[in-house]
Design an enzyme around this catalytic site. Structure first.
Site, short mmCIF file in Angstrom:
data_model
loop_
_atom_site.label_atom_id
_atom_site.label_comp_id
_atom_site.label_asym_id
_atom_site.label_seq_id
_atom_site.Cartn_x
_atom_site.Cartn_y
_atom_site.Cartn_z
N HIS A 136 -6.14 -14.70 -4.84
CA HIS A 136 -6.31 -13.94 -3.60
C HIS A 136 -7.40 -12.90 -3.73
O HIS A 136 -7.73 -12.21 -2.77
CB HIS A 136 -4.96 -13.29 -3.24
CG HIS A 136 -4.89 -12.73 -1.86
ND1 HIS A 136 -4.80 -11.38 -1.61
CD2 HIS A 136 -4.89 -13.33 -0.64
CE1 HIS A 136 -4.74 -11.17 -0.31
NE2 HIS A 136 -4.79 -12.34 0.30
N TYR A 150 -11.05 -7.66 11.84
CA TYR A 150 -10.21 -6.94 10.88
C TYR A 150 -10.98 -5.75 10.32
O TYR A 150 -12.20 -5.82 10.15
CB TYR A 150 -9.83 -7.85 9.69
CG TYR A 150 -8.96 -9.03 9.99
CD1 TYR A 150 -8.65 -9.43 11.29
CD2 TYR A 150 -8.45 -9.79 8.95
CE1 TYR A 150 -7.85 -10.53 11.53
CE2 TYR A 150 -7.65 -10.91 9.18
CZ TYR A 150 -7.36 -11.27 10.47
OH TYR A 150 -6.57 -12.37 10.71
N ARG A 206 0.61 -1.20 7.76
CA ARG A 206 0.47 -1.90 9.04
C ARG A 206 1.72 -2.66 9.45
O ARG A 206 2.19 -2.56 10.58
CB ARG A 206 -0.70 -2.88 8.95
CG ARG A 206 -0.98 -3.61 10.26
CD ARG A 206 -1.89 -4.81 10.03
NE ARG A 206 -1.19 -5.93 9.43
CZ ARG A 206 -1.76 -6.90 8.74
NH1 ARG A 206 -3.05 -6.86 8.50
NH2 ARG A 206 -1.05 -7.90 8.25
N ARG A 233 -2.54 -20.32 2.87
CA ARG A 233 -1.63 -20.83 3.90
C ARG A 233 -2.34 -21.10 5.22
O ARG A 233 -3.06 -20.26 5.75
CB ARG A 233 -0.49 -19.83 4.11
CG ARG A 233 0.64 -20.35 4.98
CD ARG A 233 1.74 -19.32 5.07
NE ARG A 233 2.37 -19.11 3.79
CZ ARG A 233 2.70 -17.91 3.31
NH1 ARG A 233 2.42 -16.83 3.98
NH2 ARG A 233 3.30 -17.81 2.14
N ASN A 263 1.98 -14.72 16.05
CA ASN A 263 2.61 -14.09 14.88
C ASN A 263 4.06 -14.52 14.73
O ASN A 263 4.55 -14.76 13.63
CB ASN A 263 2.55 -12.56 15.01
CG ASN A 263 1.17 -12.00 14.75
OD1 ASN A 263 0.26 -12.71 14.34
ND2 ASN A 263 1.01 -10.71 15.00
#
Length: 696
Positions: free
Chosen positions: A448, A481, A577, A418, A62
Site C-alpha cells: 500500500h 482527494y 475522517r 480492492r 459507500n
C-alpha cells in the site's frame, strides 16, 4: 452504538480499564456513521444542488462497498464463530446493529431524494420523471424506446421446475414479476425474473422535442416496471417489483497455495459477481411472500432485507451530474497551482525538497517528474509502486515509454487493490510487454506504500530522486482527494527507499532504515515509542502534544497508548475522517483527547503525524492509517518532512487549519455520536478546505 459507558470521574483506573470493551467503539458501526456525515452534505442547502446530488450518490456507493466488504467480513466472522474484537461485541450483535443503523441511513437517503433533491432539481430545470408523471407524448416515446432499445436484449425467465431461480449478478438491477394466466405452452404463470443487462443505460435522457426540457431524464427501472407486461403477452401482470442483491466482494486467494497469483486472481474475478449474498434491496411495496422467496433463494436472514422507496440503484443517478451542464448548480471550478520551472524539476529537487498538497497543488508535477525521467538520457532506473492508477493512466504510459527507452524499470503492482484487481492485471500485462520488471509484492502483505525512486547519473555520481505520498498515483483521485506528496533528493531518504524496493523485489532481509518508518516492521512500534515519549514529557511536567490526521483508527495497542498518554496529561487532537474505535472525552482515561471529522468538497485522505517532542516537533506523512491491517499486515511507508519551512506549512495547512474548522467539522462525543460544529457567537466561520482553495 456500543454499550453505555460509566463517565464518572475516577471510574476507570489501571491497565484493565484501558482494555475495557466499553472503551472501544465498533469499527464497522463507526464506518457506517461516516456516511451520515456524507449525507449531511446532500442535505445542506448551502451546497450547490448538483453537488448535493453527488454527495447523496457517494453515500449510496459507500454503503454498497460497506456491505460488500465490512458487513460481509462480519457475516464471515459469525459463520466461522470468530471471537469478538476489542469492543466486545459478537458478530451477530454487530450484524443486528448494522441492519438497524443502515435502515436509518437508507430511509434518510430516500427522503433526501424524494422530498428534497428531486423537487429541488426540478425547480432548477433538471427533471427526473417518475413513472406516474409521464405525459402522453413521453409515454409514447418511452414505449417505442422500450420496444426498440431495451426489449431486444432482455431475457425474462419464468420460474418453474424446469427454470430454477437464475444467478443474479452483484448489484445488478432486476425485476420480479407476478403473473396470472397461462403461456403458449399452457404453463401457469406465477413468478418471473427480468434481469437488466449492464449494457443498458440506467438513466435515459429524454429528447427536448419529446419532453420540452433540455435536462429531462427517466430511470431505466421505471421504464422496465411500466412496460414489463410486453414481455409476457397473453398473461396478466399482477405486480412488478425491482430488487438488487449485494454480494461479498472480498477476494480470498491463498497466496501460499498458488504458483501464479495473477492467474489465481483472474480465476477469482470471474466468480466475484456471484459470491454469497449479504444484502437484499427490494421495492417497499413488494408482498411479503415474494420477499421471503427472494431471501430463501439468496440464503439471507430477515435482517438482510432493506425496503426501498425509489430506485434500488439510486447511486446511478450520479450520471445526471455529468450530463447536466449548469455551472451554477456545481462548485466553482478552480485551477490548481503548478510547479514553477517544472521543465527543470530535477534541478529544483536537487536544491530543495518540493512539497505538494493535492488537489490545491497540481498532480501534473508528479506526472512531469516521471515523464522527464522516461526521456532523460541520464536517468538509469525507475522504481515505483502502483496501488490504484485509474483508466488510461498517463503514469503507466510514461513507465512504458521509459522501459522502451532502455531504462531499468521495476514496478510493484498490487494486484489485490480492492475493486481494482482487474485493472491492475491489465497494467501489469502492459508493463511486462514493454520490458518492465513487474513485481506483485510480498506474499501475505498488500503493498500500500506510495513511492517512486529515480536513479540519475550526474557527473561521476549517481543521485536518487524520490517521490513519497499519502495518496495513490491516480490523476482522478488527486483532483478529488486531499493528499500530501514530497519530492526530495535527500540521500538518506533515497537510500531508505532503495532498501525498501530491494525488500519488495529481492527477498532482502529486514533492514534498519535511517529516516523512514515502515509497516509491518517499524511503523507500529515507532508510533508507540513516540506516543510514550510525549507521555513521559507530560509526567515530567513539560508540555506534551500529539496531533494526528488519518482516515481511520482501530488498532488496540495504539488506542491504549493514546489513553495512557491522555492519563499522563498529553493533549491529543485526532482528525479522523471515517471509522474511529477510540472513545474520547471519558473522565480519567481520554478526557485529554479530542476527535473531529471533516467532510467537505474534497475527500480527506492525507495522513499526517505530529509530535511536540519538547519544543523540537517531528512531523511525518504516511500511506498508513492507524488500522490493524495497515500497521501490521501491509507494506506502508511513513516519511518525515525534514525541511523546517515545509514542515511548518504542513502543520499550518494540514493540521492547525483543520483544527480551526467550524463549518465542516464534526466532533466525536464520548457516547459515540457526532456533533456538527458551527461558529460560536461572534466567531468568524472557518472552512479548512475553503481556506486552502482561497490560496490557489
Amino acid at each position: 452504538m456500543n454499550a453505555a459507558i460509566d463517565t464518572t470521574p475516577g471510574a476507570h483506573n489501571g491497565e484493565d480499564a484501558l482494555r475495557d470493551p466499553s472503551m472501544y467503539l465498533n469499527r464497522e458501526l463507526s464506518q457506517l456513521d461516516f456516511n451520515f456525515r456524507v449525507l449531511a452534505q446532500a442535505q445542506d442547502p448551502s451546497v450547490p444542488l448538483l453537488e448535493r446530488l453527488r454527495f447523496l450518490c457517494i453515500s449510496c456507493t459507500n454503503l454498497d462497498e460497506f456491505f460488500e466488504i465490512r458487513a460481509a467480513t462480519v457475516r464471515h466472522a459469525q459463520d466461522f464463530g470468530l471471537p469478538p474484537g476489542a469492543d466486545g461485541m459478537s458478530p451477530a450483535t454487530v450484524l443486528n446493529r448494522i441492519h438497524d443503523r443502515a435502515a436509518e441511513l437508507v430511509d434518510a437517503q430516500y427522503k433526501c431524494w424524494n422530498e428534497v433533491l428531486r423537487p429541488g432539481l426540478a425547480e432548477a430545470g433538471v427533471r427526473v420523471f417518475g413513472r406516474d408523471s409521464w405525459n402522453a407524448r413521453q409515454t409514447r416515446w418511452l414505449r417505442a424506446y422500450f420496444r426498440n432499445e431495451i426489449m431486444p436484449v432482455l431475457s425474462p425467465l419464468g420460474l418453474d421446475p424446469a427454470h430454477p431461480f437464475p444467478k443474479i449478478l452483484n448489484k445488478s438491477l432486476n425485476i420480479v414479476v407476478v403473473l396470472k394466466g397461462k403461456d403458449a405452452f399452457g404453463r401457469a404463470g406465477h413468478l418471473a425474473i427480468v434481469r437488466a443487462p449492464r449494457s443498458l443505460p440506467r438513466i435515459i435522457h429524454l429528447p427536448q422535442r419529446v419532453s420540452g426540457g433540455e435536462n429531462d431524464f427517466v430511470l431505466l427501472s421505471s421504464v422496465l416496471s411500466v412496460f414489463v407486461d410486453e414481455l409476457f403477452p397473453g398473461m396478466e401482470v399482477k405486480g412488478s417489483y425491482q430488487f438488487r442483491v449485494t454480494r461479498n466482494s472480498e477476494l480470498v486467494v491463498d497466496e501460499e497455495e498458488v504458483e501464479n497469483l495473477a492467474l489465481a486472481l483472474r480465476d477469482e474475478l470471474v466468480g466475484r459477481g456471484y459470491r454469497p449474498a449479504v444484502r437484499l434491496e427490494i421495492a417497499h411495496d413488494c408482498p411479503k411472500p415474494i420477499v421471503r422467496t427472494l431471501l430463501q433463494n439468496f440464503a439471507l436472514p430477515e435482517n438482510a432485507v432493506y425496503p426501498i422507496n425509489g430506485p434500488v440503484n439510486l447511486n446511478r443517478v450520479i450520471q445526471v451530474y455529468d450530463l447536466v451542464q449548469k455551472p451554477e448548480l456545481k462548485y466553482p471550478p478552480f485551477t490548481p497551482r503548478t510547479l514553477r520551472d517544472s521543465d527543470a524539476i530535477f534541478e529544483r529537487a536537487a536544491e530543495d525538497d518540493i512539497l505538494l498538497h493535492h488537489p490545491f497543488d497540481s498532480f501534473a508535477s508528479v506526472l512531469e517528474l516521471i515523464k522527464q525521467a522516461a526521456v532523460d538520457p541520464d536517468v538509469l532506473a525507475i522504481k515505483q509502486t502502483l496501488y490504484r492508477t485509474g483508466k488510461d493512466s498517463a503514469i503507466v504510459d510514461a513507465l512504458v515509454q521509459a522501459a522502451r527507452n532502455g531504462k531499468d524499470v521495476t514496478v510493484v503492482v498490487e494486484l489485490r487493490a480492492r475493486f481494482d484487481e482487474d485493472a491492475n492485471l491489465g497494467v501489469a500485462d502492459k508493463l511486462q510487454e514493454a520490458g518492465a520488471q513487474v513485481v506483485y509484492g510480498v506474499v501475505g502483505y498488500k503493498t500500500h506504500a506510495k513511492m517512486l525512486l529515480i536513479v540519475r547519473r550526474e557527473g561521476r555520481k549517481l543521485r536518487r530522486y524520490v517521490h513519497l505520498g499519502t495518496g495513490n498515483y491516480h490523476s482522478g483521485t488527486a483532483r478529488a482527494y486531499t493528499d500530501i506528496g514530497l519530492i526530495t533528493s535527500d540521500p538518506d531518504i533515497g537510500n531508505d527507499v532503495h532498501l525498501l524496493f530491494q525488500q519488495l523485489s529481492g527477498l532482502a532481509p529486514t533492514t534498519r532504515l535511517k529516516r523512514l518508518l515502515q509497516s509491518p516492521f517499524t511503523l507500529h512500534s515507532g508510533m508507540l515509542k513516540k506516543i510514550e515519549r510525549e507521555a513521559k514529557l507530560a509526567r515530567a511536567g513539560k508540555p506534551a502534544h500529539i496531533i494526528v490526521k488519518i482516515n481511520a483508527i482501530n488498532e488496540p495497542r495504539i488506542i491504549r497508548a493514546l489513553y495512557a498518554a491522555s492519563q499522563a496529561g498529553v493533549r491529543i487532537d485526532l482528525i479522523v475522517r471515517g471509522a474511529c474505535a477510540l472513545r474520547p472525552g471519558v473522565p480519567g482515561i481520554s478526557d485529554n483527547i479530542r476527535v473531529r471529522s471533516i467532510v467537505g468538497r474534497f475527500l480527506e485522505h492525507s495522513r499526517i503525524y505530529w509530535f511536540g517532542n519538547d519544543g523540537s516537533p517531528e512531523l511525518y506523512c504516511a500511506s498508513a492509517d492507524w488500522l490493524e491491517r495497515n500497521l501490521l499486515h501491509r507494506v506502508e511507508t511513513c516519511f518525515p518532512i525534514l525541511d523546517k519551512e515545509l514542515a511548518q506549512r504542513v502543520f499550518r495547512d494540514g493540521l492547525q487549519n483543520y483544527l480551526d474548522d467550524n463549518t465542516n467539522a464534526w466532533e466525536l462525543q464520548a457516547d459515540g455520536t457526532y456533533r456538527k460544529l458551527s461558529p460560536a457567537p461572534g466567531e468568524a466561520p472557518h472552512s479548512a478546505q475553503g481556506t486552502l482553495l482561497a490560496k490557489v
